[in-house]
Motif scaffolding. Structure first.
Motif, mmCIF file in Angstrom:
data_model
loop_
_atom_site.group_PDB
_atom_site.id
_atom_site.type_symbol
_atom_site.label_atom_id
_atom_site.label_comp_id
_atom_site.label_asym_id
_atom_site.label_seq_id
_atom_site.Cartn_x
_atom_site.Cartn_y
_atom_site.Cartn_z
ATOM 1 N N ILE A 8 39.481 10.299 -5.011
ATOM 2 C CA ILE A 8 39.569 11.074 -3.758
ATOM 3 C C ILE A 8 38.166 11.080 -3.176
ATOM 4 O O ILE A 8 37.234 11.607 -3.785
ATOM 5 C CB ILE A 8 40.024 12.522 -4.003
ATOM 6 N N ASP A 9 38.033 10.471 -2.012
ATOM 7 C CA ASP A 9 36.714 10.342 -1.393
ATOM 8 C C ASP A 9 36.696 11.169 -0.109
ATOM 9 O O ASP A 9 37.339 10.821 0.875
ATOM 10 C CB ASP A 9 36.447 8.847 -1.115
ATOM 11 N N ALA A 10 35.964 12.280 -0.142
ATOM 12 C CA ALA A 10 35.828 13.123 1.050
ATOM 13 C C ALA A 10 34.354 13.243 1.411
ATOM 14 O O ALA A 10 33.876 14.289 1.819
ATOM 15 C CB ALA A 10 36.456 14.494 0.785
ATOM 16 N N THR A 11 33.646 12.120 1.234
ATOM 17 C CA THR A 11 32.208 12.142 1.532
ATOM 18 C C THR A 11 31.926 11.949 3.014
ATOM 19 O O THR A 11 30.854 12.277 3.489
ATOM 20 C CB THR A 11 31.464 11.036 0.749
ATOM 21 N N SER A 12 32.893 11.374 3.753
ATOM 22 C CA SER A 12 32.690 11.198 5.195
ATOM 23 C C SER A 12 33.608 12.184 5.933
ATOM 24 O O SER A 12 33.920 13.248 5.416
ATOM 25 C CB SER A 12 32.998 9.756 5.578
ATOM 26 N N ASP A 13 34.071 11.829 7.120
ATOM 27 C CA ASP A 13 34.896 12.761 7.893
ATOM 28 C C ASP A 13 36.378 12.657 7.570
ATOM 29 O O ASP A 13 37.200 13.373 8.142
ATOM 30 C CB ASP A 13 34.699 12.513 9.400
ATOM 31 N N PHE A 14 36.733 11.724 6.670
ATOM 32 C CA PHE A 14 38.146 11.532 6.362
ATOM 33 C C PHE A 14 38.379 11.677 4.868
ATOM 34 O O PHE A 14 37.470 11.439 4.075
ATOM 35 C CB PHE A 14 38.596 10.128 6.791
ATOM 36 N N ILE A 15 39.624 12.026 4.527
ATOM 37 C CA ILE A 15 39.973 12.050 3.107
ATOM 38 C C ILE A 15 40.620 10.709 2.794
ATOM 39 O O ILE A 15 41.636 10.347 3.388
ATOM 40 C CB ILE A 15 40.960 13.191 2.787
ATOM 41 N N LYS A 16 39.999 9.975 1.880
ATOM 42 C CA LYS A 16 40.531 8.662 1.518
ATOM 43 C C LYS A 16 40.931 8.666 0.051
ATOM 44 O O LYS A 16 40.203 9.171 -0.795
ATOM 45 C CB LYS A 16 39.467 7.571 1.729
ATOM 46 N N LEU A 17 42.094 8.069 -0.245
ATOM 47 C CA LEU A 17 42.497 7.863 -1.631
ATOM 48 C C LEU A 17 42.372 6.376 -1.934
ATOM 49 O O LEU A 17 42.718 5.540 -1.101
ATOM 50 C CB LEU A 17 43.957 8.289 -1.853
ATOM 51 N N THR A 18 41.882 6.044 -3.125
ATOM 52 C CA THR A 18 41.715 4.637 -3.488
ATOM 53 C C THR A 18 42.141 4.404 -4.930
ATOM 54 O O THR A 18 41.888 5.240 -5.798
ATOM 55 C CB THR A 18 40.236 4.197 -3.371
ATOM 56 N N ALA A 19 42.799 3.261 -5.169
ATOM 57 C CA ALA A 19 43.021 2.791 -6.533
ATOM 58 C C ALA A 19 42.704 1.306 -6.532
ATOM 59 O O ALA A 19 42.812 0.635 -5.501
ATOM 60 C CB ALA A 19 44.448 3.031 -6.985
ATOM 61 N N ASN A 20 42.318 0.784 -7.700
ATOM 62 C CA ASN A 20 41.778 -0.568 -7.733
ATOM 63 C C ASN A 20 41.902 -1.113 -9.146
ATOM 64 O O ASN A 20 41.312 -0.572 -10.073
ATOM 65 C CB ASN A 20 40.295 -0.494 -7.319
ATOM 66 N N ASP A 21 42.693 -2.184 -9.297
ATOM 67 C CA ASP A 21 42.765 -2.771 -10.647
ATOM 68 C C ASP A 21 41.913 -4.037 -10.751
ATOM 69 O O ASP A 21 42.079 -4.835 -11.666
ATOM 70 C CB ASP A 21 44.220 -3.014 -11.082
ATOM 71 N N MET A 22 41.015 -4.206 -9.802
ATOM 72 C CA MET A 22 40.053 -5.311 -9.736
ATOM 73 C C MET A 22 40.674 -6.600 -9.174
ATOM 74 O O MET A 22 39.955 -7.477 -8.709
ATOM 75 C CB MET A 22 39.380 -5.603 -11.093
ATOM 76 N N GLU A 23 41.993 -6.725 -9.215
ATOM 77 C CA GLU A 23 42.665 -7.846 -8.554
ATOM 78 C C GLU A 23 43.171 -7.361 -7.203
ATOM 79 O O GLU A 23 43.117 -8.042 -6.207
ATOM 80 C CB GLU A 23 43.877 -8.302 -9.380
ATOM 81 N N LEU A 24 43.708 -6.144 -7.248
ATOM 82 C CA LEU A 24 44.383 -5.543 -6.100
ATOM 83 C C LEU A 24 43.792 -4.157 -5.891
ATOM 84 O O LEU A 24 43.675 -3.387 -6.846
ATOM 85 C CB LEU A 24 45.880 -5.429 -6.439
ATOM 86 N N GLY A 25 43.389 -3.873 -4.658
ATOM 87 C CA GLY A 25 42.867 -2.549 -4.359
ATOM 88 C C GLY A 25 43.589 -1.972 -3.159
ATOM 89 O O GLY A 25 43.885 -2.697 -2.200
#
Lengths: 378, 378
Positions: free
Chosen positions: A35-52
């Motif tokens: 959960i990235d709320a460091t900027s003005d938006f809340i972003k969710l990210t997942a990443n298995d290194m092949e697919l993000g």
């Protein structure tokens, strides 16, 4: 970090990015959703290194920050929260060796606290330099994937077989998508709205399977597909999907797609599909019994003979050319017929040993299927 | 034999009797469905020697006879036939050692021929002398089964635990159904419309599970339940289900159903169920973590503490008696709460080690659940 958002918005986001969480991994951080709320938006990210996968959700950031939470626990919790506003808050504790983070999830009377990881430890999606982009509708992309994905090879040593060819034609006006295994080839062609640079890339089947699950599939909404040397990027709605490409050269399939034939016949798709479906009842799983097609005059006789019994059925056809008797793995016929939308399909055959083609006049789709030897099987 | 009937009528019948076809058996004839058209009706029968089901289907008998067809193949074929009239015809061939039967199934353009067995080889349902019968609605029977079946013991050496007690009270006015395992007891009581002789029998759980699948569950339609020394017979619609009873004496459960308590509280069922459901998220499968209930004043605090994190939630209650802190296997609470229809449920507790009861005023239902030791768990 301290954010609030609705349960439904959070759940939508979690469901999207979860598709890129690896089932097994040696890097525990990849089992997390960031959960990235460091900027003005809340972003969710997942990443298995092949697919993000990264998606934005609506909500309020009360205190900037980020945190990585175990994806399975987080998604289980979010699913079962009351349908109300959710507050997610982190507290850092300076430990002796590493910085520990505790995540507090509150919704109505429910309070969860979950040990989590620092967001900074997460493997962010690489920045890619977009060289070209094409635009197609969500609906079209979803259809193309559905219509070809079944004939990739799931377990093959050759990685190319696990992917699909995405090819923009020389004149830049059409996108051709191809998948193949050792018994068949599936080809779908779609006209592009604008004109693009020619390009050939091999996209991992897994990426396409996951994309198909998360694209809403609207006819009115577009997907922008961008290419770099090693990556393909799909952007739709508030979501981006970034995938590595499979390296190598795809097979020269045009040589295999012969236009010659000795027999051409038209048949009602629904009638034929139901008939082949019934024929499989007498074939045990794992048994390699073919279904036999006997085309003579304006009749197609379909039959199966096995230890379990005998089945035969006649289907009316409109025929051109000579009579042929030919055997197929019924599953391969079913796979192709199932994804053709037309009421009537046309078969092209040469003899009982040569590939059979199911295709339309304009070749917007071509399904090549190899026959099975029927000597001694009937 | 030669009969015709509609595909839908045939499918309905096959689906009903299939529930009595054994998954594994040393007697291949039991893997068959018997089609019996020797009288004026077409009857389908399956029988695994513990449980037998017979149902009549509408159709026309053109030539009397009977045949036993492999249940799996027959039901697969019937499912996939076109929605039209079906003809089933048998041909006998006198073989050298045994009489062989071939069954021909025709529907529109489809023709199946299946090797089958002579109907005479089939194990017919035993004739039972009905001693008493009771009548309840399909709906009530279905509800009672659903509300108790989850607490039978599936894998216990004691066969009595795999069944449910069906007990007609001394005054013949109520039916009480009981199931139990080593952690809980479920009791449902229903008033009977007429007065019957008192009786206690133990019905196999498997029988009840299958009956529940095939009873339509109408409130207006009745099930007649008859008893003999070794069997129970259920008759509804055009179907009869005959099951062996489990021999032995059931547990003296009345001694376990104490009416004493130190704490009684009412709680909203939906709120509590959702809260306990959430609490299970932090418990790994197979892990024996309890959910902890702390009743103090007019508040119920539910909490779970595990390696995966901590969860707590407060639920409002209406309380009478002393404060108690008690632990449970959350699944046992969920199982009981899920089958209670009331909006509000009432708990009765004595202390943190004594059984807890969930029951209504009139004791039409009683769920006894043993608590879990929470020392060292919190």
């Amino acid at each position: 970090m301290k954010i609030t958002c609705s349960k439904s918005e959070l759940l939508k986001g979690v469901n999207i990015v979860s598709k890129a969480v690896p089932v097994r991994t040696t890097m525990p951080i990849l089992e997390c959703i960031l959960i990235d709320a460091t900027s003005d938006f809340i972003k969710l990210t997942a990443n298995d290194m092949e697919l993000g996968i990264e998606t934005m959700i609506e909500g309020e950031i009360k205190e900037r920050g980020m945190v990585a939470i175990d994806a399975r626990i987080f998604s289980d919790i979010v699913k079962k929260l009351p349908d109300s506003e959710v507050q997610i808050r982190t507290e850092k504790t300076i430990g002796t060796e590493e910085e520990l983070v505790q995540t507090f999830i509150r919704c109505e009377q429910t309070n969860f606290s979950i040990p989590s990881k620092r967001g900074e430890e997460f493997s962010f999606l690489p920045f890619i330099e977009k060289k070209d982009s094409i635009t197609i509708s969500e609906f079209t992309l979803k259809e193309i994937i559905k219509q070809t994905i079944f004939s990739i090879s799931q377990n093959d040593n050759n990685p190319i077989l696990k992917g699909e060819l995405f090819e923009i034609s020389e004149d830049g006006s059409t996108l051709r998508v191809v998948s193949l295994d050792s018994h068949r080839i599936s080809v779908r062609r779609t006209a592009l709205k604008d004109s693009y640079s020619p390009r050939k890339v091999i996209v991992p089947g897994k990426t396409l399977i996951e994309i198909n699950k998360i694209i809403p599939g609207e006819t009115e909404a577009d997907v922008v597909i961008s290419f770099s040397n090693n990556h393909i990027l799909f952007e739709f709605g508030r979501t981006i999907v970034l995938s590595r490409l499979i390296e190598g050269n795809y097979f020269a399939i045009d040589k295999m797609l012969s236009k010659d034939y000795n027999l051409k016949f038209e048949v009602n798709k629904k009638e034929l599909t139901e008939c082949i479906d019934r024929s499989t009842l007498l074939i045990k799983e794992g048994e390699k019994k073919p279904v036999i097609l006997e085309i003579a005059d304006d009749n197609l006789k379909i039959s199966v003979n096995s230890q379990m019994g005998h089945m035969e059925e006649n289907v009316g056809i409109v025929k051109e050319g000579k009579d042929i008797m030919i055997g197929f793995n019924p599953r391969f016929l079913m796979d192709a017929l199932r994804v053709i939308d037309e009421e009537t399909v046309t078969f092209y055959m040469t003899n009982s040993k040569a590939p059979c083609f199911i295709k339309d006049e304009g070749e917007s789709y071509i399904y090549l299927i190899l026959p099975v030897n029927i000597i001694g099987n009937n």
